[in-house]
Design an enzyme around this catalytic site. Structure first.
Site, mmCIF file in Angstrom:
data_model
loop_
_atom_site.group_PDB
_atom_site.id
_atom_site.type_symbol
_atom_site.label_atom_id
_atom_site.label_comp_id
_atom_site.label_asym_id
_atom_site.label_seq_id
_atom_site.Cartn_x
_atom_site.Cartn_y
_atom_site.Cartn_z
ATOM 1 N N GLY A 117 24.647 57.501 8.652
ATOM 2 C CA GLY A 117 24.941 58.306 9.834
ATOM 3 C C GLY A 117 25.506 59.652 9.436
ATOM 4 O O GLY A 117 26.405 60.187 10.093
ATOM 5 N N TYR A 127 30.153 49.926 24.005
ATOM 6 C CA TYR A 127 30.572 50.550 22.753
ATOM 7 C C TYR A 127 31.886 49.941 22.278
ATOM 8 O O TYR A 127 32.025 49.542 21.112
ATOM 9 C CB TYR A 127 30.718 52.058 22.954
ATOM 10 C CG TYR A 127 31.345 52.795 21.796
ATOM 11 C CD1 TYR A 127 30.668 52.941 20.596
ATOM 12 C CD2 TYR A 127 32.610 53.365 21.909
ATOM 13 C CE1 TYR A 127 31.236 53.629 19.524
ATOM 14 C CE2 TYR A 127 33.191 54.049 20.859
ATOM 15 C CZ TYR A 127 32.503 54.183 19.667
ATOM 16 O OH TYR A 127 33.075 54.857 18.611
ATOM 17 N N LYS A 129 32.660 47.607 18.950
ATOM 18 C CA LYS A 129 33.652 47.981 17.953
ATOM 19 C C LYS A 129 34.690 46.869 17.751
ATOM 20 O O LYS A 129 35.106 46.587 16.616
ATOM 21 C CB LYS A 129 34.342 49.289 18.342
ATOM 22 C CG LYS A 129 33.462 50.521 18.159
ATOM 23 C CD LYS A 129 33.029 50.690 16.713
ATOM 24 C CE LYS A 129 32.156 51.895 16.478
ATOM 25 N NZ LYS A 129 31.703 51.999 15.072
ATOM 26 N N ILE A 132 37.704 62.719 18.514
ATOM 27 C CA ILE A 132 37.724 63.634 17.374
ATOM 28 C C ILE A 132 37.207 65.005 17.794
ATOM 29 O O ILE A 132 36.135 65.115 18.391
ATOM 30 C CB ILE A 132 36.877 63.086 16.208
ATOM 31 C CG1 ILE A 132 37.472 61.760 15.714
ATOM 32 C CG2 ILE A 132 36.813 64.096 15.066
ATOM 33 C CD1 ILE A 132 36.686 61.118 14.591
#
Length: 317
Positions: free
Chosen positions: A10, A140, A144, A170
């Site tokens: 990624g 999601y 996780k 982020i």
């Protein structure tokens, strides 16, 4: 250190695009192999085209380059993930299972698995401590949380050294927003620097945990370089940088760009944001491997605006 051979999966994403350069600065250009679905025109050297759902190709790459560490960053993020939940689950989990098994079979020494504050749900109000109950509200977040538990399982059963951070939102100037609920805090700087009006998809006082990319990189490598005996959390470490609302980041930007304007138009991402905590207790990361953030909101704002003005070639006298 120079003997490490690192694979970043990624590598074209928000984190990966910065992490590859960060790691190459530490270990050397040829020691870090970038991989993604398509070749990045800016880093064609030491790059492998990889669909991480393809375990056979992943295995070939790991063997070919004698990989000793894998940073697995491929995933579909929160907002995009809700558009096709089953596909999100399939991609997020299958890619990680492939990494775990290929790493186990090839004796890869370390794995980095990025988790997220999305593992927390509405059950956690205000402050999320390290061992808060996980009740994710998005696929999601569910993926996780499951990935954290699989990491812990592979550590306990096979002794594999897997390390993870629960990233907050982020913020970086190096890449464009990638479909996350916290990505308004990236887009807002682009709009401000370009002199455009910003429509925010969250309400003005929606406070969320965030971190500047420089701090995120420092935390990631600091965790991965820590002695194994210092790692006491084998699911995901809480990580915090700063918490702020859209109104607060807007006011920080206005200190430098006073004519910047904003409107608030909450959409489906508002409900996602409301299911997440406002503050993160990262005391375990601080105690175990010395984590300390360096950036405040205003310091981050100043640097973001400087760097984006360079990107857009905007000169201010």
């Amino acid at each position: 250190m120079k003997s490490e051979r690192i694979l970043v999966i990624g590598a074209n994403g928000q984190i990966g695009s910065v992490l590859v350069d960060y790691l190459r600065g530490m270990y050397g250009e040829s020691q870090v192999i970038a991989s993604d679905l398509k070749v990045n025109s800016e880093r064609q050297d030491y790059f492998e085209v990889l669909d991480a759902t393809d375990a056979k190709t992943l295995d070939k790459i790991v063997k070919c380059h004698s990989i000793t560490q894998i940073y697995h960053l491929a995933a579909i993020l929160s907002a995009k993930g809700e558009q096709n939940p089953l596909n999100t689950w399939q991609i997020n989990m299958q890619t990680y299972f492939n990494v775990l098994e290929v790493a186990r079979e090839n004796g890869v020494k370390k794995i980095f698995y990025p988790s997220s504050i999305a593992v927390f749900g509405a059950h956690v109000h205000g402050l999320a401590d390290q061992f808060s109950y996980l009740d994710p509200s998005t696929v999601y977040g569910i993926s996780k949380a499951a990935g954290e538990n699989w990491s812990n399982y592979y550590f306990n059963r096979y002794g594999m050294d897997i390390r993870s951070l629960r990233y907050p939102g982020i913020i970086s100037y190096q890449s464009m927003p990638g479909g996350g609920t916290t990505d308004y805090a990236v887009d807002i700087y682009h709009k401000a620097v370009k002199g455009e009006h910003f429509d925010c998809f969250l309400e003005e006082n929606t406070t969320l945990p965030m971190i500047y990319m420089n701090d995120a990189m420092d935390a990631t490598v600091r965790l991965m370089e820590a002695p194994a005996e210092k790692i006491t959390v084998r699911t995901g470490y809480n990580l915090a940088g700063m918490s702020f609302s859209p109104k607060e980041i807007f006011e920080s930007i206005r200190k430098i760009i006073p004519n910047f304007e904003i409107s608030y138009k909450p959409d489906s991402r508002q409900a996602i944001a409301e299911s997440w905590p406002q503050q993160i207790d990262d005391s375990k990361a601080r105690a175990d491997w010395g984590w300390r953030p360096a950036y405040s909101l205003d310091r981050m704002t100043e640097e973001m605006i400087i760097e984006l003005r360079k990107k857009y070639e905007i000169v201010r006298s």
